[in-house]
Every structure is written in C-alpha cells, then in structure tokens.
Enzyme design. Structure first.
Site, PDB file in Angstrom:
ATOM      1  N   HIS A  67       0.869  -1.177   0.000  1.00  0.00           N
ATOM      2  CA  HIS A  67       0.000   0.000   0.000  1.00  0.00           C
ATOM      3  C   HIS A  67       0.901   1.219   0.000  1.00  0.00           C
ATOM      4  CE1 HIS A  67      -2.997   2.928   1.054  1.00  0.00           C
ATOM      5  NE2 HIS A  67      -3.937   2.022   0.911  1.00  0.00           N
ATOM      6  N   ARG A 102      -6.332  10.202  -0.017  1.00  0.00           N
ATOM      7  CA  ARG A 102      -6.026  10.720  -1.351  1.00  0.00           C
ATOM      8  C   ARG A 102      -7.291  10.962  -2.156  1.00  0.00           C
ATOM      9  NH1 ARG A 102      -2.708   6.459  -3.700  1.00  0.00           N
ATOM     10  NH2 ARG A 102      -3.236   5.284  -1.832  1.00  0.00           N
TER      11      ARG A 102
END
Ligand code: SF4
Ligand code: SF4
Ligand code: FES
Lengths: 556, 224
Positions: free
Chosen positions: A329, A349
């Site tokens: 990740h 994000r």
C-alpha cells in the site's frame, strides 16, 4: 458537534521536518486545483520494473516441491510452504473426530463470516474455527471502502475494465465477472443486514474514486468501512447460532482415502490441545500474509495474517496462483514509529490530499493504481533522493491540510475520523500539518487457485477472500477486497452447502502430509521452520532475546 | 538511544524503551500475545488495558496498541470481559423502543454515573448513547456510537451491568436497515443484473482480444 480537539505535541516533528513542512505549505496554494498529469502506460511499466518490490529478485525463492514446483514465491513464504508439518510425530486420531459438521470454515474474517451465513442459510451444519477471535481480520481494518457499480453513469462492464487494467490483465475472467456482476447485490445484502453506508438524505450512496477507478463507485462507512461491515457480519453469525470455536487454529487439513477434503486438525492456541474436526466441505478463509514481513517491510495487516491457509492447502495438493504478487500500500505510516506500517487509507487521497516530496513538489497524480504509486514513492526516495529523512528511513508527505481547503473545514473529521483519531493519539493534528508515509506490506494479490464455484482442485476444499488468488490479477484495486470477501465468501458458502448433500466421505487420513514430507526429503529440502506459522514473534530489538526467540520459532 | 522506563505488567517490573506502545513493550519484555492482540491499529478492541501511574489515584483506560508506555505505569490487560449479547432475528425486529426493552432491559437501570464515558478509549459519549437507546432514538444512538470498537471497557465499569457495545450495535443495525433512507439506485442495478441485462455484454467484453482490452483500458473515460 464541537470540533475534535487534539493536544498537539510540539516536539513530534524535528527541525528538518518542520523546514520541509514550510515548503509544503508554500506550494500548497498553487497546487490546489492544479491538474496533476497521469503517467503513460510506458512510464508506469518503467517505474514498476525498476522500483516495485515484486521485481526484486533477491526477495524471492523457487519452490522445490508441490503443485507449483519451479515457480517463485516470496522467500519467507517459500520457507513456510517447505516447512515441517506440526502434526508429524504427533499422535492424531483422525478417525475419531471431536467435531462433526457439514461445512468447516477456517478463519473468522469477512469471507469466513459471509461464507458461514450463506452456508447455514443453505441448510448446512456450519462451524467456524479461528485462531484469534471472530472478527480479528484484515476486514476489520479496511478503511477505504467497497466498490460496486450501482450508479447510473456506471456499469459492471466499466468496473470489469477498471479491475482488469488494474490487475495488468491477469485477472481470471470468470472470477472477475462474478465479482463485478454480484457487487451491487453485495451492497444490497449488507445494507439489509443493517450496515450503515454513507448516504445522502435521499438515500443515494455517497461514492468516491479510488486509485484506478474510472467512476466514483467507492462506497464507505466513514473510514470504518471494514469495521462496520465486520461487526455486523459477526453479530449476524452469532444471531444465527453458528458454532464458533475461537482461539483455535487449523494446523493441517484432513483428506479421505479418495482424495476428498474431509476436515482439519485443530490446535487450541492457549493450551496446545489437538482436536479433529470432520467435515464434508472445508472453506479456507484465512486471509493474507502481511505478518510474514516480506523483504523486511512493515505491514498494515492484523496480527494473525501469516498465510496459514496457503500452507494447509498447498500441503494437501491445492495449486497456488500469482503467489509472487504482493500489494504494497503506497501510504503506510512512516512516522512516528509507534504507528509504523499502519494504514493511511487511500480515502485520504480520494479526498484530495497530494503526495509531496521534501521540497514541497507534488511529484505524481495521487490516484494512480497502488502498485504504480508505491513504486513511484520508492523512486522519489531512493533514486531521486527527495524523501523526508526520518529515524527509520526516508518518507513522503501526504498533504492532508489540503483536504480541509478543498472540502471545507470539518471534512477530515467527517470523512476520515479514524485517521484523525489515530494521529491525534500521538500528538499530530493532520488537519494542520501533513503526515509522513511510505509503502507498507498490505495485501496478497494471489493465493490458492479456485474455480468460479470457489473450489480448488481438491474436491470439497473451497477458498474465499484474500487466501484465494486470481480475481485481482497481479494487482488489486482499492475497494475490491472488501467486495471480494463479501461476494466470494457468500459464493463459497452457497456452493459448499450445495456440495455437501452428495458427499460420501471415505476413510480420513493424514497420508498427504507424510507424502509431502517425503517429497521434501527427496528434493533435499531441510525445513527451516514448522508451519503454518500461526503467529509472528516480536521482541522489538530487545538484545536479551536476540538468540532465544527467532522469527517462526517452533513452539508457542 | 531510547530513554528507558519502568513499567509493571500485572505487577511485575520490566525496563523498556519509552518509545514503545504498551503492546510492543510487553513483547519487548518477552511476552507473546495470544489474547489481547488483534489489529494492532486501534480498530478491533482486543487490547483493552487499564493502568494507573504510581502515586496517582486515577484509573486510566486505553488501547495497548495505541498508547505509549510511561514511567511507573501499572498495567492490567483486559482481553475478555463477560458481556451479554442477546440474539435476535434482524428481519423480525422493529425499529421502535420495545426492542431495547425486550432485549436489553438493563439499560433502564442506568444511574447516570458516566463511568462508561470516562472509560471509553474512543472518546465516545457512551452514557449519552445509552440514553438515546432508552428512548428509541436509534439514529442518534447510531451516530454517537459509530466509532465503537467493542473493547468492553465501558461495560467493565458499569454498575448497572449494561453491555454498551451490544446495545449500540443493535441500534446501528436497526438504523442501517430500517431507518436510513433507501438506496433506489442500488435496488435498480440489482434488478437489472438479475434480469440478465448485462449477461451478453459482459460475456462479449471478457472474450475480447487482449490488445483491444488494453486499448479500451488506456483510453477509457475517467469521471471527474
Ligand atoms: S463504547 Fe465501550 S466498547 Fe465501545 S469503544 Fe467505548 S468503551 Fe469500548
Ligand atoms: S456506567 Fe452504566 S450506570 Fe453509569 S452512566 Fe454508564 S451506563 Fe449508566
Ligand atoms: S489490537 Fe486492535 S485495537 Fe489494539
């Protein structure tokens, strides 16, 4: 409600970090609203090849025995697959089981619980064994959300294409078809069980982008999506009276003399007592492998993520698929070290935070797929030397204050309260200062190979969730794993319960374990560890234990 | 080099680096967790811990994986607490006040001491959400309790024997299923899929040659 109050620790960032934060703040106004370029297919190829950990030769070893002999897998996994069985030399009476059931489910996470609900719905006697508690699983920790193409501008076809491209076109079509076609129903099913999805006043689900999606189809329950889903599933399993045997690990599968799966050998994690479960079908739902810490990476995974199901299946003769592809990740916590490796959800994000280097430059579009983003972050630190120095290595800023500027004050508290709380415990207010991240070991893209009925090449052995491989190809998109555990957990439960009425079990045996051991010896393999691992060992650098407790030490 | 501090695990003294969380400090000391450890990230409630700093009369409550050690910390883990979970059929219950009265009547014995709220490592208004549950205000109860990780520390403190995490879980399920507005677009899409609207299309897509699929993927339109 009053805004969440945080006691900021003024000493948490050192002076070099504070200087860099000033640069991040200086460039922030110009970065807001600016469109960040997406990489071309060639650029992605290049950064992956040069910086993604999957391409590091020295992180892998070639299997010397078993169905995938000759193929490479992460070295740590190889040691376990070639490890010594925990039942060798121990008297186990498989002919006299302690439990007798139709469907035995190994693992109590999202896939195991979904499978249990559907298997019992299908009329099968169902039992879950789990080495920790039901719900101690990566599902509980999935923050980002769950994909499903249920908006008018979206369709299962677009979802299919997104996941296929994200998986580098290696996804097994029959599995991917099922994943996207049954996704809307999975959302509906969860909603009817009482899962609280984020919705507008008129009932429209709030959906956002995730890395690699072309439509906003990420459904969420704030940033507790997995936790909310898991606690509802657990409650439902208990409400239905399904038998749960917790703190009990499966340490070997039992086959019968016709090669059908016939149960498992169980071990009480606390007392060490061995028991035998007889079952007409077994569903492996043991999840991932983050706690094997491939290539020394920290992990976002829960304590029990040690690939146990892969070891059990492989030793019994089930094939692996894409076991060499691991998802890192892109945004794990890099600092402060108390949270090292913990996940910073991709939602940060999706909500607008950019990835920014030590000079305050946003060096990439934050919504590229996970593998490309992780590789680009590693490149920014390793090749370009633009990382922010921390005591444990260099890291990249995730510019969280941007979220509040884009979405208005209070957006962070509303959309990612779990993140806000996690950082607050260590004196950081992510609304005011950016946070430091680096890739963390997150997900096993591959696993045991299954059909679209979730069955392996061994009759009666099913696999669901992260332990199965193929549906995500070589890289999974955010929000497709929660979906995977629901769709394929249910799928395995349905097909397993449909399978049991016709099963006639023969004589139960552990002969396959001895046969595997003989193959190991014949190939000259000296096992380094006992496997499955069950739990990792940590001593956090205590010099007193340097020699006495090692990774994978045999005795609990 | 880290500063070292003295901690007391179930009364026994160990010297550990002060940068560690309680969970990691126990491992540093040589413990291997079986119970009391799950997600290691603040989501699962496995690591409920009670501590007191020597000389301080106040009992404190925390998650071992989310809390740094301090000098002179006396630590007791609470990996299990006997809570009461009532079973019910979610299809048959109704989202009105009677459900709570039947399943969790003890919530009406709350004496308003607020010990539950003080114990909550998530900082939730626990007493308040119990009050909402008493009145059948499930939407409010659901929202106020949403971040509950079922660690059980509130229940361990409650003189009325209330099992708060189970009460709020029931409230949230009632809210999610019966009270929150329905999502028509989801039902519509499910109907379309079940009707077979996409069967031929997805078959056709999945059988396209690889080059064409790549072309489609690389030029797909991305929603802003
Ligand atoms: S409400 Fe109770 S069970 Fe839930 S997190 Fe707070 S103390 Fe733990
Ligand atoms: S601890 Fe129990 S009695 Fe006290 S306020 Fe909380 S719910 Fe009421
Ligand atoms: S281990 Fe899950 S909350 Fe601490």
């Amino acid at each position: 409600m009053a805004a969440f109050e945080i006691k900021v620790d003024p000493g948490v960032y050192d002076s070099a970090m504070l200087d860099s934060i000033k640069k991040v703040e200086a460039t922030r106004p110009s970065r807001i609203g600016a469109e960040l370029r997406r990489m071309s297919a060639e650029e992605k190829e290049d950064v992956l090849r040069r910086f993604h950990p999957d391409y590091r030769e020295d992180g892998f070893a070639v299997l010397r025995v078993g169905p995938n002999k000759g193929e490479k897998v992460p070295s740590e996994l190889c040691d376990l697959l070639e490890g010594r069985s925990r039942v060798l030399g121990v008297k186990v009476d498989v002919a006299h089981p302690d439990y007798d059931t139709d469907v035995l489910i190994i693992g109590g996470g999202g896939a195991g619980a979904s499978a249990a609900i559907e298997a019992s719905e299908g009329g099968a006697r169902t039992m879950i064994v789990t080495k920790l508690r039901i719900g101690d699983a990566n599902t509980m920790m999935a923050e980002g959300g769950i994909q499903a193409a249920d908006k008018p501008n979206d369709s299962p076809l677009i979802h299919y294409l997104d996941a296929l491209g994200g998986g580098h076109f290696y996804n097994k079509p029959e599995l991917l078809k099922k994943l996207v076609m049954e996704a809307p129903e999975a959302i509906q099913w969860l909603n009817k069980l009482g899962v609280m999805f984020d919705k507008d006043a008129d009932g429209t689900m709030v959906t956002t982008h995730g890395g690699g999606t072309s439509r906003k189809r990420m459904h969420a329950c704030a940033d507790y999506s997995g936790a909310e889903i898991m606690r509802v599933l657990r409650d439902e399993v208990i409400n239905r009276g399904i038998q749960i045997v917790d703190f009990t690990a499966a340490i070997e599968l039992v086959l019968d003399d016709r090669g059908q799966c016939a149960g498992a050998v169980l071990r009480n994690m606390e007392t060490g007592e061995l028991r035998v479960a007889r079952a007409k079908a077994v569903i492996i739902a043991t999840g991932g492998a983050g706690r094997l810490h491939y290539q020394g990476f920290p992990t976002s995974n829960h304590y029990g993520a040690t690939a146990d199901g892969l070891i059990l299946g492989y030793r019994a003769g089930a094939k692996l698929l894409y076991a060499d592809t691991i998802q890192y990740h892109p945004t794990g916590v890099a600092y402060p070290e108390q949270m090292l490796g913990a996940l910073v959800t991709e939602k940060v994000r999706s909500c607008g935070a950019q990835l920014v280097n030590v000079d305050g430059i946003a060096f990439m579009n934050p919504l590229e797929t996970r593998d490309v983003t992780a590789a680009s972050i590693i490149r920014e630190c390793k090749e370009r030397g633009k990382g922010v120095p921390t005591p444990l290595g260099s890291a990249i800023w995730l510019d969280t204050p941007m979220i509040e500027e884009l979405g208005g004050k209070g957006t962070i508290e509303k959309r990612i309260p779990g993140m806000l709380r996690m950082y607050s415990k260590f004196g950081i207010d992510m609304r005011l200062t950016p946070i430091l991240i680096y890739p963390t070991l997150h997900y096993q893209n591959g696993g045991l190979d299954v059909t679209d009925k979730s069955m392996t090449n061994i009759p009666g052995l099913f696999v669901a969730g992260e332990a199965a491989g193929g549906v995500h190809g070589r890289n999974r998109l955010m929000g497709n794993s929660l979906l995977d555990v629901i769709v394929f957990g249910r799928n395995a439960g349905k097909f397993a319960s449909a399978y049991v009425p016709d099963v006639r079990l023969g004589v139960p045996t552990l002969a396959h374990v001895e046969k595997f051991q003989a193959e190991l010896s014949a190939a000259g393999v000296k096992s380094k560890v006992e496997s499955p691992l069950l739990l990792p060992s940590y001593t956090h650098g205590n010099p007193k234990f340097a020699d006495t407790i090692k990774w994978g030490h045999a005795e609990l | 080099m880290d500063k070292m501090v003295n901690i007391y695990i179930a009364g026994k003294q160990y010297t550990v680096p002060d940068s560690l969380t309680i969970m990691n400090a126990m491992e540093y000391a040589g413990y291997r967790h079986i119970r009391g450890c799950g997600c290691r990230a603040g989501f699962c409630g496995a690591c409920a811990t009670i501590y007191r700093i020597k000389g301080d009369s106040e009992l404190r409550f925390c998650l071992a994986c989310q809390t740094k050690v301090q000098d002179n910390m006396y630590i007791a883990s609470l990996p299990f607490f006997p809570t009461q979970k009532q079973t019910y059929d979610i299809e048959k219950v109704k989202p009105d006040q009677t459900v709570m009265m039947e399943l969790y009547p003890e919530i009406y014995s709350c004496i308003g001491c607020n010990a539950c709220t003080k114990a909550c490592p998530q900082g939730l208004p626990v007493m308040q959400y119990i009050a909402y549950a008493q009145r059948g205000e499930y939407e409010k109860c659901a929202e106020a309790s949403f971040d509950c990780i079922a660690c059980g520390m509130c229940s361990a403190r409650c003189p009325a024997g209330i099992t708060h995490p189970m009460v709020s879980l029931l409230a949230r399920r009632l809210y999610g299923k019966y009270i929150a507005p329905e999502s028509e677009h989801v039902d519509n899409r499910v109907d379309e899929v079940l009707r077979g609207d996409y069967d031929a299309l997805i078959k056709e897509l999945s059988e396209k040659p690889l080059d064409e699929l790549k072309e489609m993927y690389n030029h797909r339109e991305i929603e802003k």
